[in-house]
Design a protein around this motif. Structure first.
Motif, PDB file in Angstrom:
ATOM      1  N   SER A 228       8.494  12.769  17.186  1.00  0.00           N
ATOM      2  CA  SER A 228       7.792  13.499  18.253  1.00  0.00           C
ATOM      3  C   SER A 228       6.573  14.187  17.654  1.00  0.00           C
ATOM      4  CB  SER A 228       8.706  14.524  18.923  1.00  0.00           C
ATOM      5  OG  SER A 228       9.738  13.888  19.623  1.00  0.00           O
ATOM      6  N   GLY A 229       5.874  13.453  16.824  1.00  0.00           N
ATOM      7  CA  GLY A 229       4.804  14.042  16.035  1.00  0.00           C
ATOM      8  C   GLY A 229       5.367  14.561  14.737  1.00  0.00           C
ATOM      9  N   GLY A 230       5.245  15.853  14.499  1.00  0.00           N
ATOM     10  CA  GLY A 230       5.548  16.425  13.190  1.00  0.00           C
ATOM     11  C   GLY A 230       6.888  17.105  13.067  1.00  0.00           C
ATOM     12  N   ASN A 231       7.938  16.533  13.675  1.00  0.00           N
ATOM     13  CA  ASN A 231       9.256  17.166  13.647  1.00  0.00           C
ATOM     14  C   ASN A 231      10.052  16.844  12.386  1.00  0.00           C
ATOM     15  OD1 ASN A 231      11.278  18.800  14.774  1.00  0.00           O
ATOM     16  ND2 ASN A 231      12.237  17.094  15.835  1.00  0.00           N
TER      17      ASN A 231
ATOM     18  N   SER B   5       1.109  15.196  14.616  1.00  0.00           N
ATOM     19  CA  SER B   5       1.551  15.860  15.848  1.00  0.00           C
ATOM     20  C   SER B   5       1.283  14.955  17.025  1.00  0.00           C
ATOM     21  CB  SER B   5       0.799  17.176  16.045  1.00  0.00           C
ATOM     22  OG  SER B   5       1.132  17.769  17.289  1.00  0.00           O
ATOM     23  N   ASP B   6       2.132  15.029  18.052  1.00  0.00           N
ATOM     24  CA  ASP B   6       1.843  14.341  19.308  1.00  0.00           C
ATOM     25  C   ASP B   6       0.639  14.953  20.016  1.00  0.00           C
ATOM     26  OD1 ASP B   6       3.841  12.481  19.082  1.00  0.00           O
ATOM     27  OD2 ASP B   6       5.237  13.478  20.445  1.00  0.00           O
ATOM     28  N   ASP B   7       0.278  16.145  19.618  1.00  0.00           N
ATOM     29  CA  ASP B   7      -0.854  16.844  20.229  1.00  0.00           C
ATOM     30  C   ASP B   7      -2.144  16.404  19.544  1.00  0.00           C
ATOM     31  OD1 ASP B   7      -2.656  18.565  21.388  1.00  0.00           O
ATOM     32  OD2 ASP B   7      -1.328  20.306  21.287  1.00  0.00           O
ATOM     33  N   THR B   8      -2.991  15.687  20.283  1.00  0.00           N
ATOM     34  CA  THR B   8      -4.264  15.230  19.735  1.00  0.00           C
ATOM     35  C   THR B   8      -5.439  16.055  20.243  1.00  0.00           C
ATOM     36  OG1 THR B   8      -4.358  13.597  21.521  1.00  0.00           O
ATOM     37  CG2 THR B   8      -3.477  12.863  19.398  1.00  0.00           C
ATOM     38  N   ASP B   9      -5.158  17.148  20.938  1.00  0.00           N
ATOM     39  CA  ASP B   9      -6.225  18.023  21.416  1.00  0.00           C
ATOM     40  C   ASP B   9      -7.001  18.591  20.232  1.00  0.00           C
ATOM     41  OD1 ASP B   9      -7.590  19.853  23.357  1.00  0.00           O
ATOM     42  OD2 ASP B   9      -6.526  21.353  22.176  1.00  0.00           O
ATOM     43  N   TYR B  10      -8.313  18.531  20.324  1.00  0.00           N
ATOM     44  CA  TYR B  10      -9.173  18.977  19.223  1.00  0.00           C
ATOM     45  C   TYR B  10      -8.863  20.402  18.772  1.00  0.00           C
ATOM     46  CZ  TYR B  10     -13.351  21.255  17.322  1.00  0.00           C
ATOM     47  OH  TYR B  10     -14.201  22.022  16.569  1.00  0.00           O
TER      48      TYR B  10
ATOM     49  N   THR C 120       4.739  31.122   5.911  1.00  0.00           N
ATOM     50  CA  THR C 120       5.560  30.030   6.411  1.00  0.00           C
ATOM     51  C   THR C 120       4.769  29.271   7.469  1.00  0.00           C
ATOM     52  OG1 THR C 120       6.613  31.515   8.018  1.00  0.00           O
ATOM     53  CG2 THR C 120       7.743  31.181   5.912  1.00  0.00           C
ATOM     54  N   PHE C 121       5.264  28.090   7.833  1.00  0.00           N
ATOM     55  CA  PHE C 121       4.506  27.194   8.695  1.00  0.00           C
ATOM     56  C   PHE C 121       5.414  26.766   9.836  1.00  0.00           C
ATOM     57  CE2 PHE C 121       2.863  27.436   4.510  1.00  0.00           C
ATOM     58  CZ  PHE C 121       1.510  27.611   4.728  1.00  0.00           C
ATOM     59  N   MET C 122       5.283  27.496  10.936  1.00  0.00           N
ATOM     60  CA  MET C 122       6.238  27.424  12.029  1.00  0.00           C
ATOM     61  C   MET C 122       5.598  26.821  13.276  1.00  0.00           C
ATOM     62  SD  MET C 122       8.166  31.058  11.375  1.00  0.00           S
ATOM     63  CE  MET C 122       9.706  30.439  12.027  1.00  0.00           C
ATOM     64  N   GLY C 123       6.429  26.505  14.261  1.00  0.00           N
ATOM     65  CA  GLY C 123       5.864  25.961  15.476  1.00  0.00           C
ATOM     66  C   GLY C 123       6.897  25.394  16.416  1.00  0.00           C
ATOM     67  N   ALA C 124       6.499  24.362  17.122  1.00  0.00           N
ATOM     68  CA  ALA C 124       7.341  23.690  18.115  1.00  0.00           C
ATOM     69  C   ALA C 124       6.685  22.350  18.381  1.00  0.00           C
ATOM     70  CB  ALA C 124       7.424  24.522  19.394  1.00  0.00           C
ATOM     71  N   TRP C 125       7.225  21.591  19.322  1.00  0.00           N
ATOM     72  CA  TRP C 125       6.574  20.335  19.672  1.00  0.00           C
ATOM     73  C   TRP C 125       5.142  20.605  20.108  1.00  0.00           C
ATOM     74  CZ3 TRP C 125       4.749  18.534  24.530  1.00  0.00           C
ATOM     75  CH2 TRP C 125       4.279  17.203  24.493  1.00  0.00           C
TER      76      TRP C 125
ATOM     77  N   SER D 262      12.250  19.618  10.746  1.00  0.00           N
ATOM     78  CA  SER D 262      11.891  20.311  11.987  1.00  0.00           C
ATOM     79  C   SER D 262      10.428  20.688  12.115  1.00  0.00           C
ATOM     80  CB  SER D 262      12.761  21.563  12.216  1.00  0.00           C
ATOM     81  OG  SER D 262      12.181  22.712  11.657  1.00  0.00           O
ATOM     82  N   ASN D 263      10.003  20.791  13.387  1.00  0.00           N
ATOM     83  CA  ASN D 263       8.683  21.351  13.703  1.00  0.00           C
ATOM     84  C   ASN D 263       8.745  22.869  13.821  1.00  0.00           C
ATOM     85  OD1 ASN D 263       9.948  21.734  16.241  1.00  0.00           O
ATOM     86  ND2 ASN D 263       9.075  19.836  17.066  1.00  0.00           N
ATOM     87  N   ARG D 264       9.947  23.419  13.808  1.00  0.00           N
ATOM     88  CA  ARG D 264      10.112  24.868  13.959  1.00  0.00           C
ATOM     89  C   ARG D 264       9.727  25.620  12.696  1.00  0.00           C
ATOM     90  NH1 ARG D 264      14.202  26.278  18.044  1.00  0.00           N
ATOM     91  NH2 ARG D 264      14.488  24.455  19.355  1.00  0.00           N
ATOM     92  N   ALA D 265      10.153  25.097  11.545  1.00  0.00           N
ATOM     93  CA  ALA D 265       9.896  25.772  10.281  1.00  0.00           C
ATOM     94  C   ALA D 265       9.838  24.719   9.187  1.00  0.00           C
ATOM     95  CB  ALA D 265      10.982  26.801   9.987  1.00  0.00           C
ATOM     96  N   ASN D 266       8.645  24.378   8.744  1.00  0.00           N
ATOM     97  CA  ASN D 266       8.500  23.392   7.682  1.00  0.00           C
ATOM     98  C   ASN D 266       9.122  23.928   6.399  1.00  0.00           C
ATOM     99  OD1 ASN D 266       6.616  21.944   5.417  1.00  0.00           O
ATOM    100  ND2 ASN D 266       6.811  20.707   7.263  1.00  0.00           N
ATOM    101  N   PRO D 267       9.642  23.053   5.511  1.00  0.00           N
ATOM    102  CA  PRO D 267      10.242  23.540   4.260  1.00  0.00           C
ATOM    103  C   PRO D 267       9.261  24.240   3.325  1.00  0.00           C
ATOM    104  CG  PRO D 267      10.893  21.265   4.710  1.00  0.00           C
ATOM    105  CD  PRO D 267       9.829  21.605   5.704  1.00  0.00           C
ATOM    106  N   LEU D 268       7.968  24.063   3.544  1.00  0.00           N
ATOM    107  CA  LEU D 268       6.958  24.688   2.687  1.00  0.00           C
ATOM    108  C   LEU D 268       6.966  26.205   2.855  1.00  0.00           C
ATOM    109  CD1 LEU D 268       4.403  24.452   0.833  1.00  0.00           C
ATOM    110  CD2 LEU D 268       3.080  24.298   2.964  1.00  0.00           C
ATOM    111  N   VAL D 269       7.046  26.925   1.725  1.00  0.00           N
ATOM    112  CA  VAL D 269       6.968  28.389   1.708  1.00  0.00           C
ATOM    113  C   VAL D 269       6.035  28.800   0.580  1.00  0.00           C
ATOM    114  CG1 VAL D 269       8.234  30.542   1.310  1.00  0.00           C
ATOM    115  CG2 VAL D 269       9.272  28.734   2.691  1.00  0.00           C
ATOM    116  N   ILE D 270       5.166  29.752   0.861  1.00  0.00           N
ATOM    117  CA  ILE D 270       4.230  30.261  -0.148  1.00  0.00           C
ATOM    118  C   ILE D 270       4.399  31.761  -0.261  1.00  0.00           C
ATOM    119  CG2 ILE D 270       1.779  30.581  -0.719  1.00  0.00           C
ATOM    120  CD1 ILE D 270       1.235  27.931   0.753  1.00  0.00           C
TER     121      ILE D 270
END
Length: 777
Positions: free
Chosen positions: A518-521, A537-542, A186-191, A217-225
């Motif tokens: 908010s980026g990838g939400n 994502s709003d996060d552009t840090d390398y 799964t592909f999870m996260g936050a802002w 949501s950025n918490r849990a993308n619908p993609l599941v493998i």
């Protein structure tokens, strides 16, 4: 190809087979999904339960029909299957149980779903079932996309009774697997840390990947493998599932004590209770599924081809995207027309093609507490309006783009003062705020009509080529003042959003719409039906972007991913990383810049100019090449590499991306698959090093003592750059795939020279593969 034979349905793509069957009593049973098989008959995939099953329940007393063990094609509650069900209806007069039996089937040439969905399918299978007691019809749809090895599914309920039911759960697809030795990805996260890969080795129990935020949501993308335990990027079996939907989603994976596995995917039943009146029709979102026997890269490539050819539509389908400069991090809310035009002129000098004015151009929007909803130009900032600004930007030689956030409203706004009832909130209760804003009620037709008309006014007011559509908070206090049933709010909100986008994309077919939340939400296939690309994502840090872009790549192609090169210290992490690394990583997708070009030193401006020129020369390769991840991943190592191969398989670009450097590092070996037979030249894109990178080590070679940070040191750093290594190899496709290329060793305290790579923390390289007779281009 769809074949129906001996009560078996066999759906085939180029490399996969999907088989289900019907029993004499009308049950649909799942039989097989995996590598393509030429079946002489289907006896080998028929489930055998003649041995009995203890306390299990037989379907209508039928011999061997042990409901809790059968691999079912679509499940309901109350008839002996005690696993999670795909469908749940309720009417207080009836039992909660439902039993849908096969009635008929039909093979169609095309689909006509009411929701945003895929297009260009080869065939569609519709299987009709009916519950005679409830007098409700269930239709299961299977769309076939042979060349991408994708089968998509959705379901439709038709109320043929005189009763009103509540739909409590209605999933788009179900698959029952006879084995459970899978790892769930799964592909999870936050802002600011979206779509990080999370892996779970499955044991008996229930696993849920879902969103309850109102968006995907950025918490849990619908993609599941689901991958077999020995599967990696290059080999092994795996299944992928995604959803063409932007609202609350839910994928449930259940492993039984008998090591059987059930997967369900569709709309989340959280806060979902949909009124289903006589003659009503309810259609689920489309679930997308694919299988690969050639590892996770094969699976991702199926998804990528499917998105590019069957999700994205209109003018921007398979079309190269412009290099843009976004004004946000250069100015935030503090700008005027004069400042913007200076920035645009500098952007033109370095090769930018599209100038995007971000937040702050409307109402009294000088901070984020005010004016959302007031989509009228702030003439104090822009005395010539959007039209005048766009004309001046065009005269500079750039296209003009604009940021909007139409789904939101600030309490401090004219719109809220005029229409407080348009904001989503529960009557009598003080609403929650997110980002100082509330959500507009898109379940209300009046709100939707206002937004469409206002946005048409804005979009047609100037020569607009691009729109960035933001969505900066999750939904709470869900209540629609025009709804009779509040259990329908979340789904009707998303359907209202789709209605708006359907009208706007039809009215402005030439505008490139980019999704943002908010980026990838809200990064999903439903959004991509209207927005050909999404702000990742709003996060552009390398460093963070290595994680984010790697995770995103499992289900979404580079053409859907927008990446910006931003300033350092990074505005999200305060991390300082090389400009070259920020660019190298951003190349793998749609390139943009988000920094103040006016404040950069000349050497950095020149570097950016060279970067953009290089990207343009291989833009189609970066955006639409066949993308693969290397076996080294940032999720398990201190580095990652991935590469993209051209459609004719004669060109490749490979990016090597490092996190922290540790002493005595592991040898770096890269492999490339998918090149056409022939001889190639493999070489790195040349880098130059600022002597400041080496700190006091300069005195190890200098004949005179140089003070670090002193005048001489600063002068040398301005006028002289140390040439980096040049690696060149003559190789063929077999060498690239099987033996790989052992790269120069890295500098880690000793051994600097022309055959040593100086990467350090957050270093990177781009390597190019060209046909030998084309290697100088």
């Amino acid at each position: 190809m769809i074949e129906v034979r001996d009560n078996f349905f066999h759906i085939q793509t180029a490399n996969t087979s999907y088989v289900f069957s019907r029993t004499d009593s009308g049950l649909l049973l799942h039989n097989y999904y995996g590598p393509k098989v030429n079946f002489l008959n289907f006896d080998n995939v028929r489930q055998k339960l003649e041995g009995g099953a203890g306390t299990s329940v037989l379907y209508e007393g039928e011999e061997n029909m042990h409901m809790d063990l059968l691999d079912l094609e679509y499940s309901t509650i109350g008839i002996g299957d005690f696993r999670e069900a795909a469908l749940a209806l309720f009417n207080p007069k009836f039992s909660p149980s439902a039993s849908f039996k096969y009635q008929s089937h039909e093979i169609l040439e095309a689909d006509s779903s009411a929701l945003p969905s895929s297009h260009g399918e080869a065939e569609v299978l519709r299987v009709t079932l009916r519950d005679a007691v409830l007098n409700v019809r269930l239709e299961l749809y299977y769309k076939v996309f042979p060349e991408t090895d994708v089968i998509s599914r959705y379901a439709k309920l038709v109320n043929e009774s005189e009763e009103t039911y509540s739909i409590l759960r209605f999933h788009s697809a179900q698959i029952d697997f006879p084995e459970s030795d899978y790892v769930m990805m799964t592909f999870m996260g936050a802002w600011a840390k979206e779509r990080h890969l999370v892996e779970k080795e499955l044991k008996p129990g229930i696993y849920i990947n879902d969103s309850k935020t109102g968006g995907s949501s950025n918490r849990a993308n619908p993609l599941v493998i689901l991958r077999k335990r020995n599967t990696d990027e290059g080999q092994g079996s795996c299944y992928g599932f995604n959803l063409v939907y932007s609202g609350n989603h839910k994928t449930t994976v259940e492993v039984t004590p008998q090591q059987r596995l059930r997967l369900l995917t569709g709309i989340n039943d959280h806060a979902f209770n949909f009124t289903f009146a006589p003659k009503d029709v309810f259609t689920t979102p489309e679930a997308v599924m694919t299988f690969s026997a050639s590892g996770l890269n094969g699976l991702s490539q199926n998804f990528h081809a499917f998105v590019n050819n069957h999700i994205v539509r209109g003018k921007w389908k398979n079309k190269i995207r412009p290099v843009l400069l976004n004004s946000w991090e250069a100015n935030y809310f503090n700008f005027d027309e004069k400042r913007l035009l200076k920035l645009a002129k500098k952007a033109k000098e370095v090769g930018i093609e599209l100038f995007v004015l971000d937040d702050g151009w409307f109402g009294k929007r000088n901070n984020d507490t005010t004016s959302l909803g007031d989509w009228n130009v702030n003439y104090k900032k822009l005395p010539h309006g959007l039209k005048g600004l766009a004309e001046r930007i065009n005269r500079i030689g750039l296209d003009f783009g604009l940021w909007v956030e139409p789904e939101m409203v600030n309490e401090e706004s004219d719109l809220f003062r005029e229409h407080p009832d348009w904001a989503v909130r529960v009557p009598g209760r003080k609403p929650g705020l997110g980002r100082n804003q509330m959500v507009l009620d898109l379940t209300n037709r009046e709100v939707r009509e206002y937004l469409v008309n206002k946005l048409k006014e804005v979009f047609s007011s100037c020569n607009l080529k691009y729109v960035k559509w933001d969505y900066n908070r999750n939904i709470t206090d869900m209540y629609g003042r025009t709804l009779e049933n509040q259990g329908e709010f979340f789904h009707r909100y998303i359907m209202g959003f789709y209605e708006i986008m359907e009208e706007l994309t039809r009215s402005f077919p030439d505008i490139l719409f980019e999704g943002c939340a908010s980026g990838g939400n809200r990064f999903d296939l439903g959004i991509l039906c209207y927005f050909p690309q999404i702000w990742t994502s709003d996060d552009t840090d390398y460093l963070e972007r290595i994680y984010i872009q790697t995770g995103t790549s499992y289900g979404y192609p580079p053409s859907a991913i927008t990446n910006h090169v931003s300033d350092v210290p990074n505005h999200q992490t305060l991390r300082v990383t090389p400009l070259s690394s920020r660019f190298n990583l951003a190349c793998f997708g749609n390139l943009g810049y988000e920094l103040n070009l006016m404040e950069l030193p000349k050497e950095e401006l020149q570097e950016i100019k060279m970067q953009i020129s290089f990207y343009k020369s291989r833009r189609e390769l970066f955006q639409y090449g066949t993308f693969s991840r290397g076996e080294r991943s940032i999720f398990s190592d201190n580095c990652a590499y991935f590469y993209t191969v051209s459609k004719d398989k004669k060109e490749c670009a490979l990016g090597f991306f490092q996190g922290l450097l540790h002493p005595s590092p592991k040898e770096d070996i890269v492999y490339v698959k998918g090149m056409k037979e022939g001889t190639y030249v493999f070489r790195n894109r040349l880098e130059k090093h600022n002597i400041k990178k080496f700190g006091g080590l300069i005195n190890y070679v200098s004949p005179i003592r140089i003070k670090v940070g002193g005048r001489i040191h600063n002068f040398i750093s301005r006028v002289y750059k140390i040439k980096g290594e040049q690696e060149v190899y003559r190789v063929n496709a077999e060498m690239l795939e099987k033996s790989g290329i052992r790269l120069f060793s890295q500098f880690a305290g000793t051994g600097f020279g022309s055959k040593v790579r100086v990467l350090g923390d957050f270093g990177s390289r781009i390597y190019l593969l060209d046909k030998e007779d084309n290697s100088e281009n």
